[in-house]
Design a protein around this motif. Structure first.
Motif, mmCIF file in Angstrom:
data_model
loop_
_atom_site.group_PDB
_atom_site.id
_atom_site.type_symbol
_atom_site.label_atom_id
_atom_site.label_comp_id
_atom_site.label_asym_id
_atom_site.label_seq_id
_atom_site.Cartn_x
_atom_site.Cartn_y
_atom_site.Cartn_z
ATOM 1 N N HIS A 1 -2.209 7.166 5.493
ATOM 2 C CA HIS A 1 -1.049 6.374 5.082
ATOM 3 C C HIS A 1 -1.389 4.880 5.089
ATOM 4 O O HIS A 1 -1.042 4.149 4.156
ATOM 5 C CB HIS A 1 0.127 6.659 6.014
ATOM 6 N N ALA A 2 -2.088 4.435 6.130
ATOM 7 C CA ALA A 2 -2.444 3.015 6.234
ATOM 8 C C ALA A 2 -3.330 2.578 5.063
ATOM 9 O O ALA A 2 -3.067 1.558 4.425
ATOM 10 C CB ALA A 2 -3.151 2.746 7.562
ATOM 11 N N PHE A 3 -4.377 3.349 4.789
ATOM 12 C CA PHE A 3 -5.297 2.966 3.718
ATOM 13 C C PHE A 3 -4.746 3.268 2.338
ATOM 14 O O PHE A 3 -5.039 2.562 1.381
ATOM 15 C CB PHE A 3 -6.648 3.646 3.899
ATOM 16 N N GLU B 1 -1.026 4.290 1.034
ATOM 17 C CA GLU B 1 0.230 3.667 0.622
ATOM 18 C C GLU B 1 0.352 2.212 1.058
ATOM 19 O O GLU B 1 0.828 1.365 0.301
ATOM 20 C CB GLU B 1 1.408 4.472 1.176
ATOM 21 N N LEU B 2 -0.094 1.907 2.272
ATOM 22 C CA LEU B 2 0.058 0.536 2.782
ATOM 23 C C LEU B 2 -1.062 -0.397 2.332
ATOM 24 O O LEU B 2 -0.959 -1.610 2.516
ATOM 25 C CB LEU B 2 0.147 0.547 4.309
ATOM 26 N N LYS B 3 -2.138 0.148 1.814
ATOM 27 C CA LYS B 3 -3.267 -0.651 1.300
ATOM 28 C C LYS B 3 -3.878 -1.549 2.378
ATOM 29 O O LYS B 3 -4.272 -2.684 2.122
ATOM 30 C CB LYS B 3 -2.859 -1.489 0.092
ATOM 31 N N VAL B 4 -3.931 -1.044 3.616
ATOM 32 C CA VAL B 4 -4.532 -1.783 4.722
ATOM 33 C C VAL B 4 -6.045 -1.817 4.527
ATOM 34 O O VAL B 4 -6.651 -0.853 4.084
ATOM 35 C CB VAL B 4 -4.169 -1.108 6.070
ATOM 36 N N HIS B 5 -6.656 -2.943 4.847
ATOM 37 C CA HIS B 5 -8.103 -3.096 4.691
ATOM 38 C C HIS B 5 -8.873 -2.518 5.873
ATOM 39 O O HIS B 5 -9.963 -1.985 5.720
ATOM 40 C CB HIS B 5 -8.456 -4.580 4.523
ATOM 41 N N LYS B 6 -8.284 -2.620 7.083
ATOM 42 C CA LYS B 6 -8.999 -2.202 8.282
ATOM 43 C C LYS B 6 -8.008 -1.739 9.339
ATOM 44 O O LYS B 6 -6.961 -2.355 9.532
ATOM 45 C CB LYS B 6 -9.806 -3.387 8.816
ATOM 46 N N VAL B 7 -8.334 -0.641 10.019
ATOM 47 C CA VAL B 7 -7.535 -0.130 11.131
ATOM 48 C C VAL B 7 -8.407 -0.200 12.376
ATOM 49 O O VAL B 7 -9.560 0.227 12.362
ATOM 50 C CB VAL B 7 -7.081 1.324 10.881
ATOM 51 N N CYS B 8 -7.863 -0.761 13.459
ATOM 52 C CA CYS B 8 -8.618 -0.916 14.706
ATOM 53 C C CYS B 8 -7.957 -0.119 15.821
ATOM 54 O O CYS B 8 -6.739 0.034 15.842
ATOM 55 C CB CYS B 8 -8.657 -2.386 15.127
ATOM 56 N N ILE C 1 -3.877 7.318 9.395
ATOM 57 C CA ILE C 1 -4.976 6.575 8.764
ATOM 58 C C ILE C 1 -4.884 6.673 7.242
ATOM 59 O O ILE C 1 -5.032 5.677 6.530
ATOM 60 C CB ILE C 1 -6.332 7.079 9.278
#
Length: 79
Positions: free
Chosen positions: A29-31, A33-40, A27
């Motif tokens: 890493h996703a938010f 380095e990857l700059k993800v907006h939402k993880v489901c 989580i």
């Protein structure tokens, strides 16, 4: 790209908190380095251990997919 969580997973076994550490690493890493907006996440509604794990990781219920996943000849809800 090498996984930033690889060192957490090596040598893991049993109820040692490894799942929680890997979940937090993924989580972050996703938010981060990857700059993800939402993880489901989607889990079987009657799998309370998995539902609780996801809640501890910060996931919130957003809805129910009724009779969405085939399991053993019937269809189960996903949350």
């Amino acid at each position: 790209m090498a996984s930033p969580c690889r060192s957490v997973a090596s040598g893991a076994s049993g109820h040692t908190g490894t799942g929680r550490k890997l979940g937090r690493c993924a989580i972050d890493h996703a938010f981060g380095e990857l700059k993800v907006h939402k993880v489901c996440g989607q889990v079987l509604a009657d799998n309370q251990a998995s539902v609780n794990f996801h809640r501890r990781m910060g996931f919130r219920d957003e809805g129910v997919l009724r009779e969405h996943q085939a399991v053993g000849g019937s269809y189960e809800d996903l949350v």
